[in-house]
Design a protein around this motif. Sequence first.
Motif, mmCIF file in Angstrom:
data_model
loop_
_atom_site.group_PDB
_atom_site.id
_atom_site.type_symbol
_atom_site.label_atom_id
_atom_site.label_comp_id
_atom_site.label_asym_id
_atom_site.label_seq_id
_atom_site.Cartn_x
_atom_site.Cartn_y
_atom_site.Cartn_z
ATOM 1 N N ILE A 94 3.199 -11.504 -1.492
ATOM 2 C CA ILE A 94 3.058 -10.769 -0.234
ATOM 3 C C ILE A 94 1.712 -10.045 -0.180
ATOM 4 O O ILE A 94 1.036 -10.026 0.842
ATOM 5 C CB ILE A 94 4.227 -9.760 -0.095
ATOM 6 C CG1 ILE A 94 5.560 -10.516 -0.028
ATOM 7 C CG2 ILE A 94 4.051 -8.856 1.115
ATOM 8 C CD1 ILE A 94 6.780 -9.664 -0.369
ATOM 9 N N GLY B 297 -2.074 1.917 -1.962
ATOM 10 C CA GLY B 297 -0.641 1.775 -2.248
ATOM 11 C C GLY B 297 -0.136 0.347 -2.108
ATOM 12 O O GLY B 297 1.051 0.084 -2.301
ATOM 13 N N VAL B 298 -1.030 -0.572 -1.776
ATOM 14 C CA VAL B 298 -0.653 -1.998 -1.657
ATOM 15 C C VAL B 298 -0.980 -2.716 -2.963
ATOM 16 O O VAL B 298 -0.242 -3.583 -3.400
ATOM 17 C CB VAL B 298 -1.377 -2.668 -0.462
ATOM 18 C CG1 VAL B 298 -1.085 -4.159 -0.401
ATOM 19 C CG2 VAL B 298 -0.957 -1.999 0.850
ATOM 20 N N GLN C 294 -5.793 6.376 6.481
ATOM 21 C CA GLN C 294 -5.551 5.519 7.638
ATOM 22 C C GLN C 294 -4.537 4.431 7.280
ATOM 23 O O GLN C 294 -4.535 3.926 6.158
ATOM 24 C CB GLN C 294 -6.857 4.867 8.095
ATOM 25 C CG GLN C 294 -7.840 5.862 8.698
ATOM 26 C CD GLN C 294 -7.291 6.472 9.972
ATOM 27 O OE1 GLN C 294 -7.092 5.795 10.968
ATOM 28 N NE2 GLN C 294 -6.995 7.774 9.932
ATOM 29 N N PRO C 295 -3.681 4.062 8.239
ATOM 30 C CA PRO C 295 -2.668 3.042 7.935
ATOM 31 C C PRO C 295 -3.284 1.650 7.752
ATOM 32 O O PRO C 295 -4.442 1.426 8.104
ATOM 33 C CB PRO C 295 -1.761 3.084 9.165
ATOM 34 C CG PRO C 295 -2.620 3.630 10.257
ATOM 35 C CD PRO C 295 -3.573 4.587 9.604
ATOM 36 N N ILE C 296 -2.496 0.756 7.192
ATOM 37 C CA ILE C 296 -2.927 -0.633 7.009
ATOM 38 C C ILE C 296 -3.138 -1.267 8.387
ATOM 39 O O ILE C 296 -2.333 -1.070 9.302
ATOM 40 C CB ILE C 296 -1.856 -1.412 6.214
ATOM 41 C CG1 ILE C 296 -1.630 -0.769 4.830
ATOM 42 C CG2 ILE C 296 -2.221 -2.883 6.069
ATOM 43 C CD1 ILE C 296 -2.822 -0.774 3.914
ATOM 44 N N VAL D 156 6.831 -11.708 3.800
ATOM 45 C CA VAL D 156 8.162 -11.222 3.438
ATOM 46 C C VAL D 156 9.209 -12.223 3.936
ATOM 47 O O VAL D 156 10.134 -12.591 3.199
ATOM 48 C CB VAL D 156 8.424 -9.806 4.017
ATOM 49 C CG1 VAL D 156 9.903 -9.436 3.882
ATOM 50 C CG2 VAL D 156 7.544 -8.772 3.330
ATOM 51 N N ASP D 157 9.042 -12.686 5.183
ATOM 52 C CA ASP D 157 9.984 -13.678 5.719
ATOM 53 C C ASP D 157 10.003 -14.950 4.870
ATOM 54 O O ASP D 157 11.065 -15.496 4.581
ATOM 55 C CB ASP D 157 9.633 -14.019 7.168
ATOM 56 C CG ASP D 157 10.131 -12.950 8.142
ATOM 57 O OD1 ASP D 157 11.144 -12.287 7.820
ATOM 58 O OD2 ASP D 157 9.505 -12.775 9.199
ATOM 59 N N GLY E 197 -7.793 -0.060 2.623
ATOM 60 C CA GLY E 197 -6.734 0.945 2.482
ATOM 61 C C GLY E 197 -5.579 0.535 1.593
ATOM 62 O O GLY E 197 -4.454 0.975 1.767
ATOM 63 N N HIS F 146 1.683 5.061 2.814
ATOM 64 C CA HIS F 146 1.712 5.497 1.417
ATOM 65 C C HIS F 146 0.489 4.996 0.664
ATOM 66 O O HIS F 146 0.255 3.790 0.607
ATOM 67 C CB HIS F 146 2.965 4.980 0.712
ATOM 68 C CG HIS F 146 4.191 5.746 1.077
ATOM 69 N ND1 HIS F 146 4.841 5.589 2.278
ATOM 70 C CD2 HIS F 146 4.871 6.713 0.414
ATOM 71 C CE1 HIS F 146 5.876 6.405 2.329
ATOM 72 N NE2 HIS F 146 5.922 7.093 1.207
ATOM 73 N N GLY F 147 -0.263 5.920 0.106
ATOM 74 C CA GLY F 147 -1.439 5.563 -0.698
ATOM 75 C C GLY F 147 -1.047 5.425 -2.161
ATOM 76 O O GLY F 147 -0.021 4.833 -2.492
ATOM 77 N N ILE G 288 -0.676 -6.040 8.396
ATOM 78 C CA ILE G 288 0.766 -5.775 8.522
ATOM 79 C C ILE G 288 1.478 -7.060 8.958
ATOM 80 O O ILE G 288 2.524 -7.435 8.391
ATOM 81 C CB ILE G 288 1.010 -4.636 9.549
ATOM 82 C CG1 ILE G 288 0.470 -3.311 9.016
ATOM 83 C CG2 ILE G 288 2.494 -4.541 9.915
ATOM 84 C CD1 ILE G 288 1.255 -2.717 7.858
ATOM 85 N N MET H 275 1.782 -9.505 6.171
ATOM 86 C CA MET H 275 2.783 -9.113 5.167
ATOM 87 C C MET H 275 4.194 -9.399 5.686
ATOM 88 O O MET H 275 5.040 -9.886 4.933
ATOM 89 C CB MET H 275 2.619 -7.641 4.778
ATOM 90 C CG MET H 275 1.394 -7.435 3.882
ATOM 91 S SD MET H 275 1.457 -5.899 2.908
ATOM 92 C CE MET H 275 0.984 -4.714 4.163
ATOM 93 N N HIS H 276 4.437 -9.101 6.962
ATOM 94 C CA HIS H 276 5.760 -9.431 7.515
ATOM 95 C C HIS H 276 6.047 -10.926 7.384
ATOM 96 O O HIS H 276 7.144 -11.337 7.020
ATOM 97 C CB HIS H 276 5.831 -9.023 8.992
ATOM 98 C CG HIS H 276 6.178 -7.579 9.212
ATOM 99 N ND1 HIS H 276 7.276 -6.975 8.636
ATOM 100 C CD2 HIS H 276 5.564 -6.599 9.937
ATOM 101 C CE1 HIS H 276 7.324 -5.694 9.008
ATOM 102 N NE2 HIS H 276 6.287 -5.444 9.795
#
Lengths: 404, 404
Positions: free
Chosen positions: A293, A256-257, A46-48, A60-61, A253, B70-71, A53, A56-57
């Motif tokens: 981040i 990958g983070v 499942q996505p973040i 990043v800014d 999830g 991405h995992g 999200i 994180m944006h």
Amino acid sequence: MFQINDNYQKLPGSYLFSTIGKKVNAYQQANPDKNIIRLGIGDVTQPIAPAIIEAMHKAVDEMGHAETFHGYAPDLGYEFLRKAIVENDYKARGCEVEADEVFVSDGAKSDSANIQEIFAQNNRIAVCDPVYPVYVDSNVMAGRTGTYDKNTETWSDVIYMPCTAENNFVPEFPKETPDMIYLCLPNNPTGTTLTKDQLQEWVDYANRVGAVIIYDAAYEAYISEDNVAHSIYECKGARNCAIELRSFSKNAGFTGVRLGFTVVPKDLKCGDVSLNAMWARRHGTKFNGAPYIVQRAGEAVYSEAGKAQLKEQVAYYMKNAKTIKDGLKDAGYTVFGGVNAPYIWLKTPDQMTSWEFFDYLLEKANVVGTPGSGFGPSGEGYFRLTAFGNYENTVQALERIKAL
Amino acid sequence: MFQINDNYQKLPGSYLFSTIGKKVNAYQQANPDKNIIRLGIGDVTQPIAPAIIEAMHKAVDEMGHAETFHGYAPDLGYEFLRKAIVENDYKARGCEVEADEVFVSDGAKSDSANIQEIFAQNNRIAVCDPVYPVYVDSNVMAGRTGTYDKNTETWSDVIYMPCTAENNFVPEFPKETPDMIYLCLPNNPTGTTLTKDQLQEWVDYANRVGAVIIYDAAYEAYISEDNVAHSIYECKGARNCAIELRSFSKNAGFTGVRLGFTVVPKDLKCGDVSLNAMWARRHGTKFNGAPYIVQRAGEAVYSEAGKAQLKEQVAYYMKNAKTIKDGLKDAGYTVFGGVNAPYIWLKTPDQMTSWEFFDYLLEKANVVGTPGSGFGPSGEGYFRLTAFGNYENTVQALERIKAL
């Protein structure tokens, strides 16, 4: 002439998941038309969640402007994250944990492998059997495990605590006294867990024999039963004997983070020496902080929106777990786990070995799982399926298995 | 009863930068009206370049959708990043390095501390003096350094290679033969470096005596002279004796983003054993990959826009370096470094010790630097200033110093 750490030469050859990968690839190449469903590795799908999200944006800014740019992070992690952890994971459950006992890291895998470094080489480790391979392998590399017996697939200096259907997956106090006890609860790979009372007995045992418990709570978000502890610090005396490892990989999830943390209570001592101070020194010397981040992403896990979204995500996976468990039962399998964990542990049918059942399932149902024997000798005759696939695939996989 | 790794007890008390932090805080509290300029710690101040920010936003968005989520990352790092590294950092310079010799990590500090784990405990290490403290401290923790002498501030089993004005900061081959040689070039803290010919002599020496070189090239982006190697693999025979550590912290401002990599050539062997395979095993067991978002940020470092923007960023810091170097010279100081590195290393005036000069500069000019003695006994009488501040502050700091 330089010499190598020859403990590495003792490690048995291939890693479980690379063997699986090779077998699956070979099958797919030979059968390009087959649609293989992967319920093997414990990676999420499942996505973040949107709240994360967004965080994180924003972070990043911030990194893009000199006034809000963040360089080296504080050694232990940012206070905003450590405070959120303490409030939500500990104070809210009545556990006494302070912010300076929380060490933010790049994930529980790293921590679970690195934590042994602060202990003496001649300490005796005890692990459940079956077990997450990293606990043992990291100790092999450190020279703490003696010699490997290929026939029994065990190390001479490791104390194994079998967890099988015979003992209801509750490890028994070992005959030999361990110095370091690894417990992963809810358990990977079996998907089972202990009640809080049973865990309390382990805490009492550790305090009695002078052992430290390395408590891996990576799957605590999946606990659904009231009599199961979310943290070992819910048990009396745990601050004197336990280190707790936590992950954001499975509850949010983040595979990958990359984010995790370790709690080392200031009450945990060896003589006068504080293990909290030792881990701080290790962390400050051999690590340089998780990305800003990513730490902001971690903070968003504890926001109101984040919590609501992640509750849904965990429910999604637990629906998969129920689908697998019920489907397997319908098909006549004996199954365990899946109630407080995203893993289902099944008894292979017809006395098949774990790898025989792996091949059978791959070839007949085009479903990939993980052979129980890959997690240790007592895993032989068992097999793991994970709830981390997507729902449609999970339903289809179970239909195929039921049709066998 | 569990025991601890008692090597930790041998580590001398406080860490250089925390001592500096405490002194600065105490001074600021006593003098709240003073505007302190920090040119001490090697942290950057310029924001992340636009091309990298854009890549991170894109990667964050990908993580928010199931189709592009991405995992777990591949153990060695994503191929897109490893390929960009190989093409830009190695092939473009005529160095033979393949993608499967590149191991992406969370930063060069971790790698520089962890790399010793694959070597035998009785290997003898050699370090430059002064030196980045992590090399020695990580070996102390591993029990490789013998006993500490408080008076000389040295370890009995470490070979020190003094680098001072007397030898032009070029380390000499030590009298005792080392097994592992740490070289950081361009150098932290002295800001000096070796020519390619001088480095070639070290490679030849290592191959002759059977030593491995741990080559920390974190500052290679600051090299401005043609006769200086950007990678040790520009030297003949380096693939047989050298491991190279690289960072994105200083060339791209990733101190808070966290990304680095290590090159372990397949030609580097101890007997039949490939160190590349050992590091792969270590990486796969005790680490779980750098974040997808961060690896995409790393890829953007090598994009055309990224390269152009980072060239400007490096030029910005090197303008600071020139400002510091010229300003100090004008003020009558003897200075080193600052040509191929963002560090200026100055001789303290009037026979002051490094810490005396630290206090003097803090109190009289309200400028913070780093005492050379904090990096080792041969750093006594020296002092480090970094070019990583912003330009306006750097100019002001130098005006204050000149006015002393």
